[in-house]
Design a protein around this motif. Structure first.
Motif, PDB file in Angstrom:
ATOM      1  N   ASN A 175      -2.589  -1.498  10.332  1.00 22.82           N
ATOM      2  CA  ASN A 175      -3.698  -0.661  10.770  1.00 22.82           C
ATOM      3  C   ASN A 175      -4.953  -1.526  10.742  1.00 22.82           C
ATOM      4  N   ASP A 176      -5.770  -1.438   9.698  1.00 26.39           N
ATOM      5  CA  ASP A 176      -6.973  -2.256   9.570  1.00 26.39           C
ATOM      6  C   ASP A 176      -6.603  -3.615   8.962  1.00 26.39           C
ATOM      7  N   PRO A 177      -6.870  -4.728   9.673  1.00 28.80           N
ATOM      8  CA  PRO A 177      -6.491  -6.049   9.138  1.00 28.80           C
ATOM      9  C   PRO A 177      -7.103  -6.336   7.767  1.00 28.80           C
ATOM     10  N   ASP A 178      -8.234  -5.720   7.464  1.00 26.86           N
ATOM     11  CA  ASP A 178      -8.862  -5.952   6.156  1.00 26.86           C
ATOM     12  C   ASP A 178      -8.263  -5.084   5.055  1.00 26.86           C
ATOM     13  N   MET A 179      -7.378  -4.177   5.422  1.00 27.74           N
ATOM     14  CA  MET A 179      -6.834  -3.233   4.434  1.00 27.74           C
ATOM     15  C   MET A 179      -5.327  -3.372   4.276  1.00 27.74           C
ATOM     16  N   VAL A 180      -4.774  -4.479   4.699  1.00 27.71           N
ATOM     17  CA  VAL A 180      -3.303  -4.589   4.686  1.00 27.71           C
ATOM     18  C   VAL A 180      -2.726  -4.476   3.273  1.00 27.71           C
ATOM     19  N   VAL A 181      -3.447  -5.007   2.277  1.00 26.85           N
ATOM     20  CA  VAL A 181      -2.900  -4.952   0.922  1.00 26.85           C
ATOM     21  C   VAL A 181      -2.891  -3.501   0.412  1.00 26.85           C
ATOM     22  N   GLU A 182      -3.994  -2.798   0.594  1.00 27.87           N
ATOM     23  CA  GLU A 182      -4.045  -1.383   0.184  1.00 27.87           C
ATOM     24  C   GLU A 182      -2.950  -0.582   0.886  1.00 27.87           C
ATOM     25  N   ASP A 183      -2.854  -0.766   2.184  1.00 29.81           N
ATOM     26  CA  ASP A 183      -1.891   0.025   2.964  1.00 29.81           C
ATOM     27  C   ASP A 183      -0.454  -0.313   2.560  1.00 29.81           C
ATOM     28  N   MET A 184      -0.196  -1.583   2.312  1.00 35.90           N
ATOM     29  CA  MET A 184       1.137  -2.016   1.874  1.00 35.90           C
ATOM     30  C   MET A 184       1.488  -1.398   0.529  1.00 35.90           C
ATOM     31  N   LEU A 185       0.527  -1.409  -0.398  1.00 35.75           N
ATOM     32  CA  LEU A 185       0.811  -0.892  -1.740  1.00 35.75           C
ATOM     33  C   LEU A 185       1.209   0.581  -1.702  1.00 35.75           C
ATOM     34  N   LYS A 186       0.569   1.342  -0.831  1.00 32.75           N
ATOM     35  CA  LYS A 186       0.918   2.778  -0.719  1.00 32.75           C
ATOM     36  C   LYS A 186       2.385   2.947  -0.342  1.00 32.75           C
ATOM     37  N   GLY A 187       2.805   2.228   0.680  1.00 29.48           N
ATOM     38  CA  GLY A 187       4.207   2.327   1.119  1.00 29.48           C
ATOM     39  C   GLY A 187       5.169   1.786   0.083  1.00 29.48           C
ATOM     40  N   PHE A 188       4.760   0.713  -0.586  1.00 25.25           N
ATOM     41  CA  PHE A 188       5.631   0.088  -1.591  1.00 25.25           C
ATOM     42  C   PHE A 188       5.930   1.062  -2.724  1.00 25.25           C
ATOM     43  N   VAL A 189       4.879   1.718  -3.217  1.00 20.68           N
ATOM     44  CA  VAL A 189       5.054   2.621  -4.361  1.00 20.68           C
ATOM     45  C   VAL A 189       5.841   3.864  -3.934  1.00 20.68           C
ATOM     46  N   LYS A 190       5.618   4.337  -2.724  1.00 20.17           N
ATOM     47  CA  LYS A 190       6.399   5.490  -2.248  1.00 20.17           C
ATOM     48  C   LYS A 190       7.885   5.150  -2.163  1.00 20.17           C
ATOM     49  N   THR A 191       8.174   3.968  -1.656  1.00 22.70           N
ATOM     50  CA  THR A 191       9.579   3.569  -1.474  1.00 22.70           C
ATOM     51  C   THR A 191      10.283   3.344  -2.809  1.00 22.70           C
ATOM     52  N   HIS A 192       9.570   2.730  -3.747  1.00 19.99           N
ATOM     53  CA  HIS A 192      10.210   2.302  -4.997  1.00 19.99           C
ATOM     54  C   HIS A 192       9.752   3.131  -6.202  1.00 19.99           C
ATOM     55  N   ASN A 193       9.558   4.420  -5.984  1.00 19.00           N
ATOM     56  CA  ASN A 193       9.055   5.268  -7.078  1.00 19.00           C
ATOM     57  C   ASN A 193      10.092   5.487  -8.178  1.00 19.00           C
ATOM     58  N   ASP A 194      11.320   5.027  -7.962  1.00 24.12           N
ATOM     59  CA  ASP A 194      12.306   5.047  -9.046  1.00 24.12           C
ATOM     60  C   ASP A 194      12.096   3.877 -10.002  1.00 24.12           C
ATOM     61  N   LEU A 195      11.292   2.893  -9.588  1.00 27.06           N
ATOM     62  CA  LEU A 195      11.098   1.670 -10.380  1.00 27.06           C
ATOM     63  C   LEU A 195       9.663   1.467 -10.842  1.00 27.06           C
ATOM     64  N   VAL A 196       8.702   1.761  -9.983  1.00 27.69           N
ATOM     65  CA  VAL A 196       7.307   1.380 -10.259  1.00 27.69           C
ATOM     66  C   VAL A 196       6.355   2.560 -10.085  1.00 27.69           C
ATOM     67  N   THR A 197       5.167   2.409 -10.686  1.00 32.10           N
ATOM     68  CA  THR A 197       4.099   3.390 -10.448  1.00 32.10           C
ATOM     69  C   THR A 197       2.778   2.660 -10.267  1.00 32.10           C
ATOM     70  N   THR A 198       1.839   3.352  -9.678  1.00 31.28           N
ATOM     71  CA  THR A 198       0.462   2.874  -9.620  1.00 31.28           C
ATOM     72  C   THR A 198      -0.166   3.016 -11.000  1.00 31.28           C
ATOM     73  N   THR A 199      -1.333   2.438 -11.167  1.00 29.03           N
ATOM     74  CA  THR A 199      -2.075   2.572 -12.428  1.00 29.03           C
ATOM     75  C   THR A 199      -3.518   2.923 -12.070  1.00 29.03           C
ATOM     76  N   GLU A 200      -4.365   3.056 -13.083  1.00 30.04           N
ATOM     77  CA  GLU A 200      -5.774   3.387 -12.786  1.00 30.04           C
ATOM     78  C   GLU A 200      -6.432   2.320 -11.925  1.00 30.04           C
ATOM     79  N   ASN A 201      -6.022   1.067 -12.128  1.00 23.32           N
ATOM     80  CA  ASN A 201      -6.516  -0.014 -11.282  1.00 23.32           C
ATOM     81  C   ASN A 201      -5.603  -0.113 -10.065  1.00 23.32           C
ATOM     82  N   SER A 202      -6.181   0.127  -8.884  1.00 23.90           N
ATOM     83  CA  SER A 202      -5.345   0.166  -7.670  1.00 23.90           C
ATOM     84  C   SER A 202      -4.688  -1.187  -7.391  1.00 23.90           C
ATOM     85  N   ARG A 203      -5.138  -2.236  -8.043  1.00 23.46           N
ATOM     86  CA  ARG A 203      -4.549  -3.555  -7.845  1.00 23.46           C
ATOM     87  C   ARG A 203      -3.612  -3.966  -8.983  1.00 23.46           C
TER      88      ARG A 203
END
Lengths: 334, 334
Positions: free
Chosen positions: A6-34
């Motif tokens: 989508n936005d070339p400057d937001m690829v990391v944010e956008d990737m992280l959203k999909g990553f956590v959705k896909t692998h929610n059996d293994l990982v979670t987000t934290t208070e720090n989005s990074r």
């Protein structure tokens, strides 16, 4: 750029959203989005294992967060270090009171930010010790190994350190095992095409068609030499000739091999290259205890491969064999 | 061609050597060099599961040979069907006396060769029944589903059929489960770049820079339309708009999603696309029971992705959840 973004400057944010959705059996987000953590971290009574690095190397780094490997990972922009705050927050997410082993790669930005983060953590009473991966033979001569960069050997460092922590090792034992892993590991890469950071829009380095660059770094850092594109068999020989004498790997050694694609090279070609590599190892009486062939540590859509070898002893064998469950590496005892 | 190969005409042979060396814990060669089998096949008392297809689609097809999935796979040249003899030999390697479920994709060459192979097997007293995957929505209109090609939905067909066989289903039960899996599955692909068969040396189709082809097949078969390259969010909408109404997937359905890269698209971008897809499914009250994001069914170094969705019932859920151990798919109960 033929890209799915989508936005070339937001690829990391956008990737992280999909990553956590896909692998929610293994990982979670934290208070720090990074900062991404293992869903069960901090694991009570276990030393925390942390890593971090720039994005664009999938599965590295967040793909190795999970059971018996990395507890929390700090996420940087494409090809740049996570912030000190991200490393610090990762330490907090991983620490169960037993201390944190921060196992990362030797790059200026990461070194600086980890150092700052450790000072921040000290104020909270969190003990952090580090191992800095420097497996890339091509990045500096043998008499300056401390200047070498970390590449795909980091995966074996995380595997070994994570297994040692899972088996109840204390912080010094985890650090010692991870240090031994990387000390016994050597890597070299060959690049066939450059890659493009989405926000930049054009390659920040070039590899001419019909050429290849031996010793190229994960971010296009210059290699040892550029040559005509060679056959898989010749590439295998160049790679083996570069890393075997460096450790050195010798007669009747047992090794783990990681042959990772750099992103866009078809996996079929990695198997072709692996066959030639294993033949050379056999000629040298070096025995492959286990091999990993696939896209384990990539550089966006770069074509090419990195060969990584770790010399084993009984402890390293046991730790490499330990179960692991992450997006990037899954290994279970039957 | 920036390739890691030796002889362009021998890429399949050379790849198979490296593949078997790397995965010798899971697979072995057979007397027919174009048949790879699960090391424990034939599994006594279990229906044999066979597939086969052209090479260049790694992990498909041989990457799904292993525990609880495919027992033997027939290997074709790049993008072309295995021979009838290879299918026949795969049947023999997989059959333990309980019969063989041949689960493959709807392509003219495969249909012909499987048909011949079944006649050969009949003479040996081996019962073979088939399911032909036809999940690619873009390849034919809805009133001619029997003309549609099989794409990444085949993975779910093998997963379900393999699990049913592992749980002790007889041949008719395995066939019924695999047929239900593919009947409940729809896929669509978007291509961003062409790919090159090594022995040909140049792409056999073109996708202009700045364009994308919706509905493209795994071998560059023409799609539904070519358009300007769109954002990930727009691509997600086009993909969902193509497959949701076709089954149709509806309110409160539970689905498995496979979002596979076509080879050279960075996995980072697949997660970006997946996030947009899951958002659209949520808006449609379609619940994702499980998702697989990565390079599951590729076309050499093509850029792009395929979206596959399977509608679940209780039986399919149980079979999808079953343990599996192959190069391409590893899933264990903790």
């Amino acid at each position: 750029m033929q890209r799915i973004i989508n936005d070339p400057d937001m690829v990391v944010e956008d990737m992280l959203k999909g990553f956590v959705k896909t692998h929610n059996d293994l990982v979670t987000t934290t208070e720090n989005s990074r900062v991404i953590k293992y869903k069960n971290a901090p694991v009570k009574g276990k030393v925390g294992v942390v890593t971090g690095g720039g994005s664009g190397h999938k599965p590295a780094f967040i793909g190795y967060v999970g059971k018996n490997m990395v507890d929390a990972a700090a996420v940087g922009e494409i090809f740049s270090s996570p912030t000190a705050k991200a490393f610090y927050d990762a330490f907090k997410e991983a620490d169960s009171g037993e201390g944190v082993a921060c196992l990362y790669g030797n790059y200026a930005g990461d070194n600086m930010n980890v150092k700052i983060a450790i000072k921040m953590a000290q104020k909270d009473g969190i003990t952090v010790k580090t191992v800095v991966a420097n497996d890339d033979v091509a990045s500096s001569p043998k008499d300056e190994v401390e200047k070498r960069r970390g590449v795909a050997g980091e995966i074996l460092m995380w595997k070994v350190g994570g297994a040692k922590a899972a088996k109840g090792g204390d912080l010094d034992e985890v650090i010692a095992a991870a240090q031994k892993a990387i000390d016994n590991t050597r890597s070299v890469g060959i690049g066939l095409t450059p890659c493009t950071i989405p926000a930049v829009g054009k390659p920040n380095f070039e590899i001419e068609k019909g050429k290849m660059e031996v010793g190229i770094g994960h971010h296009g850092e210059p290699g040892i030499f550029v040559s005509e594109l060679k056959t898989a068999k010749e590439m295998a020989k160049i790679m083996c000739d570069t890393i075997i004498p460096d450790l050195p790997f010798g007669y009747e050694d047992e090794v783990v091999v990681v042959l990772s694609g750099l992103g866009a090279t078809p996996v079929m070609e990695l198997y072709i290259l692996y066959d030639d590599i294993e033949n050379i190892l056999k000629e040298n009486n070096i025995r492959v205890y286990r091999s990993y062939v696939g896209n384990y540590f990539t550089s966006l859509e770069m074509m090419g491969a990195t060969l990584t070898m770790m010399k084993l002893d009984d402890e390293l064998k046991e730790l490499i064999d330990e179960e692991v469950n992450t997006m990037g590496l899954k290994q279970f005892k039957e």
